[in-house]
Write a protein that holds these residues in place. Sequence first.
Motif, PDB file in Angstrom:
ATOM      1  N   ALA A  31       0.924  -1.263  -0.070  1.00 15.22           N
ATOM      2  CA  ALA A  31      -0.029  -0.031  -0.100  1.00 15.22           C
ATOM      3  C   ALA A  31       0.943   1.230  -0.024  1.00 15.22           C
ATOM      4  CB  ALA A  31      -0.962   0.017   1.186  1.00 15.22           C
ATOM      5  N   ARG A  32       1.990   1.252   0.819  1.00 14.62           N
ATOM      6  CA  ARG A  32       2.643   2.345   0.932  1.00 14.62           C
ATOM      7  C   ARG A  32       3.537   2.729  -0.368  1.00 14.62           C
ATOM      8  NH1 ARG A  32       0.030   4.988   4.546  1.00 14.62           N
ATOM      9  NH2 ARG A  32       0.540   4.643   6.839  1.00 14.62           N
ATOM     10  N   TRP A  57      -9.243  -7.584   1.735  1.00 16.30           N
ATOM     11  CA  TRP A  57      -8.775  -6.387   1.496  1.00 16.30           C
ATOM     12  C   TRP A  57      -9.377  -5.488   2.549  1.00 16.30           C
ATOM     13  CZ3 TRP A  57      -5.212  -5.131  -2.357  1.00 16.30           C
ATOM     14  CH2 TRP A  57      -5.010  -4.121  -2.543  1.00 16.30           C
ATOM     15  N   ASN A  58     -10.540  -5.321   2.593  1.00 15.43           N
ATOM     16  CA  ASN A  58     -11.183  -4.192   3.375  1.00 15.43           C
ATOM     17  C   ASN A  58     -10.724  -4.633   4.897  1.00 15.43           C
ATOM     18  OD1 ASN A  58     -12.572  -3.129   1.284  1.00 15.43           O
ATOM     19  ND2 ASN A  58     -14.381  -4.704   1.648  1.00 15.43           N
ATOM     20  N   LEU A  59     -10.715  -5.855   5.394  1.00 15.14           N
ATOM     21  CA  LEU A  59     -10.343  -6.310   7.006  1.00 15.14           C
ATOM     22  C   LEU A  59      -8.810  -5.879   6.798  1.00 15.14           C
ATOM     23  CD1 LEU A  59     -10.528  -7.922   9.485  1.00 15.14           C
ATOM     24  CD2 LEU A  59      -9.870  -9.975   8.434  1.00 15.14           C
ATOM     25  N   GLY A  96      -5.013   0.092   9.217  1.00 15.68           N
ATOM     26  CA  GLY A  96      -5.325   1.580   9.541  1.00 15.68           C
ATOM     27  C   GLY A  96      -4.608   2.154   8.229  1.00 15.68           C
ATOM     28  N   VAL A  97      -4.276   1.427   6.847  1.00 21.49           N
ATOM     29  CA  VAL A  97      -3.687   1.939   5.817  1.00 21.49           C
ATOM     30  C   VAL A  97      -4.568   1.556   4.734  1.00 21.49           C
ATOM     31  CG1 VAL A  97      -1.657   1.588   4.230  1.00 21.49           C
ATOM     32  CG2 VAL A  97      -1.227   1.762   6.908  1.00 21.49           C
ATOM     33  N   LYS A  98      -4.790   2.483   3.822  1.00 24.74           N
ATOM     34  CA  LYS A  98      -5.531   2.219   2.693  1.00 24.74           C
ATOM     35  C   LYS A  98      -4.696   2.653   1.339  1.00 24.74           C
ATOM     36  CE  LYS A  98     -10.036   3.543   4.465  1.00 24.74           C
ATOM     37  NZ  LYS A  98     -10.149   2.202   4.738  1.00 24.74           N
ATOM     38  N   PHE A  99      -4.856   1.721   0.318  1.00 27.13           N
ATOM     39  CA  PHE A  99      -4.575   1.956  -0.806  1.00 27.13           C
ATOM     40  C   PHE A  99      -5.068   3.059  -1.652  1.00 27.13           C
ATOM     41  CE2 PHE A  99      -2.667  -2.238  -0.668  1.00 27.13           C
ATOM     42  CZ  PHE A  99      -1.732  -2.584  -1.664  1.00 27.13           C
TER      43      PHE A  99
END
Length: 333
Positions: free
Chosen positions: A146-147, A320-322, A328-331
Amino acid sequence: MQTHNNERTKQTPINSGFGPRTTAQEALGGQKLSGKIAIVTGGYSGLGLETTRVLAEAGATVIVPARTLDKAEASVAGIPGVEIGILDLMNPASIDAFAQRFLESGRPLHILVHSAGIMATPLARDGRGYESQFATNHLGHFQLAARLWPALKQAEGARVVSVSSRGHQFAEVDFNDPNYEHREYDKWMAYGQSKTANALFAVELDKKGKAYGVRAFSVHPGSIMTDLARHLTDDELRAMGAIDEQGERGFKETNDELKTIPEGAATIVWCAANKQLDNKGGVYCENVEIAEAIPADGSLFGKPGVYPWAMDSESAEKLWNLSEDLTGVKFTI
């Protein structure tokens, strides 16, 4: 047992011409990687080290994240084009700092290999209270990808390889209790859950990423005696045929499943760089081939192939949602 959506990834072999005895070098298919940038977690031991070596010798710059710099530097000494950075997959702040340093270099990321992992460990938890196999094998890698997403997009043609395992057949993801807070801990079920998560991650990342040229694959490398087995007892290894008459750890013979390290890294390298997989993704691969889909009815347990729960599109989206909730990180796709 959950029901599974029939919409699945296209798990159809492509007759690659390779097989269980193919080495990582051969699986590259003669591909030159000059100018390509790769990150290989776990890239300084076992299969990760062989992956690092083959990609680097083909011309790629390979960044190897490590918790212990000294050990990593000693392992990769003599391999051209390797850089080392500090990273601990159980430490979210460490993941963010590693990714930030890479993004600040302004470089695209063409290949991301999630090879680091732990197997069948005693119950342990990270600082957030998450079970260590799920946290290390899946959540840490989810957060890392994600990062690094801006750099993957920047490559305009990137591949992400998630090292799963035939161990996914042990267990699907328990969405009600992924961190063993309400059920008895079983180290093999926990390992299986994390490996299923690795496969589902590739399904969903590929779905979300292909519009940006980012394709994702999951891999079963085979059974190879590496440091991954450090938590297993001699009795457990003997049952697997991984201890000889002299009591030495290691597979003395190879077959389609028991492999040398160069053979074990072959499917990883194939998914990372071989042109045979251009415009493909979201599939589980083994023996340098896209694996067959097989039923999870127990009759084929331990056999080649991927279970429905490791390629189910609804489960992939749910995971993915879990994962976004837990990390606490979103794509930012």
